[in-house]
Motif scaffolding. Structure first.
Motif, short mmCIF file in Angstrom:
data_model
loop_
_atom_site.label_atom_id
_atom_site.label_comp_id
_atom_site.label_asym_id
_atom_site.label_seq_id
_atom_site.Cartn_x
_atom_site.Cartn_y
_atom_site.Cartn_z
N ALA A 91 -11.49 8.86 -4.08
CA ALA A 91 -12.05 10.09 -3.52
C ALA A 91 -11.91 10.09 -2.00
CB ALA A 91 -13.52 10.22 -3.92
N LEU A 92 -12.08 8.94 -1.37
CA LEU A 92 -11.95 8.85 0.09
C LEU A 92 -10.50 8.99 0.55
CD1 LEU A 92 -14.49 6.01 0.83
CD2 LEU A 92 -14.71 8.43 1.42
N ALA A 93 -9.55 8.70 -0.34
CA ALA A 93 -8.13 8.81 0.02
C ALA A 93 -7.68 10.27 0.08
CB ALA A 93 -7.27 8.04 -0.96
N SER A 94 -8.44 11.16 -0.52
CA SER A 94 -8.09 12.58 -0.49
C SER A 94 -8.33 13.14 0.91
CB SER A 94 -8.95 13.38 -1.48
OG SER A 94 -8.78 12.89 -2.78
N PRO A 95 -7.44 14.00 1.38
CA PRO A 95 -7.63 14.57 2.71
C PRO A 95 -8.84 15.51 2.73
CG PRO A 95 -5.72 15.54 1.64
CD PRO A 95 -6.21 14.47 0.74
N ALA A 96 -9.61 15.40 3.77
CA ALA A 96 -10.79 16.26 3.94
C ALA A 96 -10.49 17.25 5.06
CB ALA A 96 -12.01 15.42 4.27
N GLN A 97 -10.27 18.52 4.72
CA GLN A 97 -9.88 19.54 5.69
C GLN A 97 -11.08 20.25 6.32
OE1 GLN A 97 -6.73 19.85 6.49
NE2 GLN A 97 -5.99 18.46 4.91
N SER A 98 -12.03 20.62 5.51
CA SER A 98 -13.16 21.42 6.03
C SER A 98 -14.32 20.50 6.43
CB SER A 98 -13.63 22.40 4.95
OG SER A 98 -14.21 21.69 3.87
N ASP A 99 -15.28 21.14 7.11
CA ASP A 99 -16.47 20.38 7.52
C ASP A 99 -17.26 19.90 6.31
OD1 ASP A 99 -15.90 20.67 10.19
OD2 ASP A 99 -17.16 22.47 10.44
N ASP A 100 -17.34 20.76 5.27
CA ASP A 100 -18.05 20.36 4.05
C ASP A 100 -17.36 19.18 3.38
OD1 ASP A 100 -19.95 22.30 4.42
OD2 ASP A 100 -19.00 23.75 3.04
N ALA A 101 -16.05 19.21 3.33
CA ALA A 101 -15.29 18.12 2.70
C ALA A 101 -15.47 16.82 3.49
CB ALA A 101 -13.82 18.49 2.60
N ARG A 102 -15.48 16.91 4.82
CA ARG A 102 -15.69 15.71 5.65
C ARG A 102 -17.11 15.15 5.46
NH1 ARG A 102 -12.07 18.47 9.04
NH2 ARG A 102 -13.71 19.62 10.12
N ALA A 103 -18.09 16.04 5.34
CA ALA A 103 -19.48 15.59 5.11
C ALA A 103 -19.59 14.92 3.73
CB ALA A 103 -20.44 16.77 5.20
N LEU A 104 -18.92 15.50 2.74
CA LEU A 104 -18.91 14.90 1.41
C LEU A 104 -18.22 13.54 1.45
CD1 LEU A 104 -19.53 15.14 -1.59
CD2 LEU A 104 -17.32 16.28 -1.87
N ALA A 105 -17.10 13.44 2.17
CA ALA A 105 -16.38 12.18 2.28
C ALA A 105 -17.26 11.12 2.96
CB ALA A 105 -15.08 12.38 3.05
N GLN A 106 -18.04 11.54 3.94
CA GLN A 106 -18.93 10.61 4.62
C GLN A 106 -20.00 10.08 3.65
OE1 GLN A 106 -21.06 12.24 7.97
NE2 GLN A 106 -21.42 10.21 8.84
N GLY A 107 -20.53 10.96 2.82
CA GLY A 107 -21.52 10.54 1.81
C GLY A 107 -20.90 9.60 0.79
N VAL A 108 -19.68 9.88 0.38
CA VAL A 108 -18.98 9.00 -0.57
C VAL A 108 -18.73 7.63 0.06
CG1 VAL A 108 -16.80 8.68 -1.83
CG2 VAL A 108 -17.95 10.89 -1.89
N GLU A 109 -18.35 7.63 1.34
CA GLU A 109 -18.09 6.38 2.04
C GLU A 109 -19.38 5.54 2.16
OE1 GLU A 109 -16.02 4.78 6.17
OE2 GLU A 109 -16.43 6.92 5.92
N LEU A 110 -20.49 6.19 2.47
CA LEU A 110 -21.76 5.47 2.55
C LEU A 110 -22.16 4.89 1.20
CD1 LEU A 110 -23.80 7.86 4.89
CD2 LEU A 110 -22.95 5.56 5.43
N THR A 111 -21.93 5.67 0.13
CA THR A 111 -22.24 5.19 -1.21
C THR A 111 -21.38 3.99 -1.56
OG1 THR A 111 -22.82 7.44 -1.88
CG2 THR A 111 -22.36 5.86 -3.64
#
Length: 193
Positions: A91-111
């Motif tokens: 999931a983290l390897a997927s590109p995060a384009q929007s602010d929502d996607a980057r926030a979601l990626a940050q939550g996934v990374e913390l998890t």
């Protein structure tokens, strides 16, 4: 020789003192000699020592069996959790384009980081990237022909491996370099006439 008792019955008398002692030794209250007592004591001591050794062996064997059962059950749990880590990394390897996607990626990374932290507390450690293929830590899933690195070098890690204590929990899936084959290079060269 016999004697008559007051009632008129014949009573046999022992003839000598040695005969009297022999009859007493054979009786129910015979006293064993020191050698017999020592032999019995040694037998009882040897039996007790064997029983103690058997008990200690049973305790060790039982503890090893319990530890093995716990270890097998934890291996299954850790293997399942490592799959979750793999999915989080995908999931983290997927590109995060929007602010929502980057926030979601940050939550996934913390998890993912928190899950890896819990695994580390239990002794599960990632296998560090290596330059050379090591069959005790890596599983070669592909080879790559290249002159850039020496044959047997790890070119890429496709899936991270993990150890648990001194045991490999999951082997790292890697691509390994091999020397280009001359037959393939010769096919590209023009044929001599």
């Amino acid at each position: 020789m016999s004697k008559r008792d007051p009632r008129g019955e014949d009573v046999a008398e022992p003839t000598d003192v040695a005969e009297q002692e022999g009859s007493q030794a054979a009786g129910p209250q015979a006293r064993p000699d020191a050698e017999t007592l020592e032999r019995e004591r040694d037998e009882y001591l040897a039996r007790w020592q064997r029983a103690q050794a058997d008990y200690q062996n049973l305790k060790r064997r039982s503890a090893a069996e319990v530890e093995g059962a716990v270890r097998r059950s934890l291996e299954g749990l850790f293997a399942g959790l490592l799959l979750v880590v793999d999915h989080l990394e995908l999931a983290l390897a997927s590109p995060a384009q929007s602010d929502d996607a980057r926030a979601l990626a940050q939550g996934v990374e913390l998890t993912r980081d928190q899950l890896l932290g819990v695994l580390r507390q239990q002794g599960v450690e990632p296998i560090t990237a290596a330059e050379q293929f090591d069959p005790t830590l890596h599983e070669a899933v592909a080879t790559v022909e290249t002159d850039d690195v020496p044959p047997g070098a790890v070119v890429d890690t496709l899936r991270r491996g993990y150890t648990w204590g001194d045991q490999v929990l999951r082997y790292a899936h890697v691509r390994v370099a091999r020397a280009p084959q001359e037959g393939e290079q010769g096919a590209e060269a023009p044929e001599a006439s």
